[in-house]
Scaffold this active site. Structure first.
Site, PDB file in Angstrom:
ATOM      1  CB  SER A  64      26.597  55.841  61.196  1.00  0.00           C
ATOM      2  OG  SER A  64      26.318  56.639  62.297  1.00  0.00           O
TER       3      SER A  64
ATOM      4  CG  ASP B 217      29.187  52.405  67.775  1.00  0.00           C
ATOM      5  OD1 ASP B 217      29.317  53.605  68.080  1.00  0.00           O
ATOM      6  OD2 ASP B 217      29.016  52.020  66.606  1.00  0.00           O
TER       7      ASP B 217
ATOM      8  CG  HIS C 103      30.326  55.015  64.754  1.00  0.00           C
ATOM      9  ND1 HIS C 103      29.145  54.383  65.076  1.00  0.00           N
ATOM     10  CD2 HIS C 103      30.002  55.972  63.846  1.00  0.00           C
ATOM     11  CE1 HIS C 103      28.157  54.942  64.401  1.00  0.00           C
ATOM     12  NE2 HIS C 103      28.648  55.898  63.643  1.00  0.00           N
TER      13      HIS C 103
END
Length: 564
Positions: free
Chosen positions: A229, A458, A487
């Site tokens: 991320s 996602d 995710h």
């Protein structure tokens, strides 16, 4: 990247286990071009040299970290201001488990945020999926600057934090907007007041420089790194700033690194993507109407969810869970489909007159988290998130711009849009200098092949971000989990994805491919079938599983901590 969802997921499995067209801002503090020789470059070199000489003295972890042996902890000192490497230095907490076999080096992991610690990461050595990797690498986690005990950032007194119940209207009134503007202004002022002049030094470029100092302190000639991320963004900055120091890099669930996206446009894209993922959840719940009783169509599930929202607004469950807390719990589920059975079960139970499961899932978390000191600031993750994203780039400074863009977007994507606005609105009233987002990019032969992992659906890091990163890092390889939306997928339940990850970290090999006719850029791509949808689980069975977060997991970013 939403801090609220991130902080809820953090450490929810093993240790009890993320965006944006900028407006005009003052140019003060703008970062120099990456091809110029700024003072920060010299400062980073000097800091890395000092760290290499000092090393890290590892020993038993402090009690505040909640990390058992054989995990060891230590600190690395980095400059607060890289333009002044001889000035104030801050200590970052580092954790490690040594390689159990023939050692290749250290693997450093960051789960994103901004605002997340990875000090728990060495515990991955005990997971079957990571055993071969743990044999070859020291698994290294750390708390980035501002996080936990690493020179923590604070933006408000813990007593001033909203504890619920709160509202979360999809069509906020003008009165509600004014109240949130006032709250965002106060929060931004609190960041400046409580953190002081140091606040300007908490940003992604410094996170990348800290990573270089950590590499040197670990005694590694080149860096092996995995970021999830937000961790992919400053990892990509590192690859751009220090390509000669890269050995291997994994980017799991990448955010879009294009300068125009950081961060306002990325957040707009994220809100739109969450609407699609919300539809995925409703479709799954409708498929299992016989178990949950939420309706046999997506529309019926939406109607029942709205019914719960209305009832919670009128009478919060247990006096603590209102629409805002319900929304936070549902947002968590859209990051990770492991949570779908628990959320669907709680909604169904509430509609039948039993609020206890919803209270258990959406109420305030009480368990301590790794990297969070005993009695520490429970708002630290949100403070770091705000400081980094507000410092990183220009943001619109007039609420009229936010109002216009998000009113239009909310017509298409009502689920997440306004909540995303309120999470980021302090950046409209930020007083610290802004950085100019660098142009993440490497040319042929500059960087070793890197591995990108991404799920097509996602919501926290929309798939286009992975494609954009692939285009910008020459020779990068992209592995896609088709028709899936969890995710962070590395080290999770998809054996195909894990095979590519393990092969890359152990051998450096990436998927092969062809060359695009225009320019000869190598195309290195592979795809994997999606992991199975979660099986419907009754509330009775969920109770046997202790917590919904103990259900079989996805990637390390979910099992051990979440990304942005």
């Amino acid at each position: 990247m939403r801090t609220a969802a991130l902080h809820t997921l953090l450490l929810s499995a093993l240790v009890a286990p993320a965006l944006l067209a900028p407006g005009a801002v003052a140019p003060a503090g703008a970062a120099p071009r990456l091809d110029a020789p700024p003072a920060e470059a010299r400062g980073t070199t000097l800091a890395a040299r000092a760290a290499a000489a000092e090393g890290i003295r590892f020993g038993p972890c402090p009690a505040a970290e909640h990390l058992p042996a054989p995990v060891e902890c230590g600190t690395v000192r980095v400059p607060l201001d890289y333009a002044d490497p001889g000035g104030t230095r801050i200590a970052l907490t580092v954790s490690r488990v040594r390689a159990t076999g023939e050692r290749q080096g250290a693997l450093v992991y960051n789960p994103g945020g901004p605002g997340a610690s990875s000090t728990y990461f060495p515990l991955a050595a005990g997971l079957p999926t990571w055993q071969r990797i743990a044999a070859a690498y020291d698994l290294v986690g750390y708390a980035p600057r501002g996080v936990g005990r690493s020179a923590p950032v604070s933006c408000q007194d813990p007593a001033d934090r909203a504890k619920g119940p709160t509202l979360a209207p999809t069509l906020p009134s003008e009165v509600f907007k004014k109240e949130r503007i006032a709250r965002a202004t106060t929060y931004a002022q609190g960041c400046a007041r409580r953190t002081g002049a140091a606040l300007r030094h908490y940003h992604s470029l410094n996170n990348a420089r800290d990573l270089e100092v950590l590499r040197a302190a670990l005694g590694e000639p080149r860096l092996t790194y995995m970021g999830a991320s937000y961790g992919t963004y400053f990892g990509a900055l590192y690859a751009t700033l220090f390509p000669h120091r890269v050995r291997r890099m994994v980017f799991d669930a990448p955010v879009n690194p294009a300068p125009r996206q950081i961060w306002y446009a990325n957040n707009l894209d994220q809100s739109l993507a969450f609407e699609r993922r919300w539809a995925d959840f409703r479709g799954w719940a409708a498929k299992h109407d016989a178990v949950y009783g939420l309706g046999a169509t997506r529309a019926e599930v939406a109607e029942n969810y709205e019914k719960v929202r209305v009832e919670l607004a009128a009478a919060p469950a247990g006096g603590r869970v209102g629409p805002g807390q319900l929304h936070g719990a549902m947002l968590q589920a859209l990051y990770d489909d492991r949570f779908w059975p628990a959320r669907a079960g709680a909604l169904g139970a509430y509609l039948k007159g039993d609020p206890k499961p919803l209270l258990a899932q959406a109420g305030p978390a009480e368990a301590p988290r790794s990297g969070e000191a005993e009695g520490g600031d429970p708002g630290n993750a949100a403070a770091v998130y705000t400081a980094v994203e507000c410092n990183d780039a220009p943001w619109p400074e007039e609420f009229a711009r936010w109002d216009r863009d998000n009113t239009r977007l909310a017509r298409l994507a009502p689920f997440e849009t306004w909540d995303n606005v309120w999470a980021n609105l302090p950046c409209a009233y930020w007083k610290a200098p802004r950085q100019t987002p660098p142009d993440v990019r490497t040319g042929p032969g500059v960087l070793p092949p890197v591995l990108i992992l991404a799920a097509e659906r996602d919501a926290a890091a929309p798939y286009e971000g992975a494609r954009e990163l692939e285009r910008r890092l020459w020779g990068a390889a992209l592995v896609t989990e088709r028709d899936a939306g969890t995710h962070g997928i590395g080290g999770g339940s998809n054996a195909c994805v894990n095979a590519y990850l393990e092969r890359y970290l152990l051998t450096g090999a990436v998927p092969g491919g062809t060359a695009e006719p225009s320019g000869g850029t190598p195309v290195r791509r592979a795809s994997c079938a999606p992991h199975p949808e979660p099986d419907p689980v009754s509330l009775e069975r969920q109770a046997e599983l202790r917590r919904p977060s103990d259900l079989p997991g996805r990637g390390v970013a979910a099992r051990l901590g979440a990304g942005r």
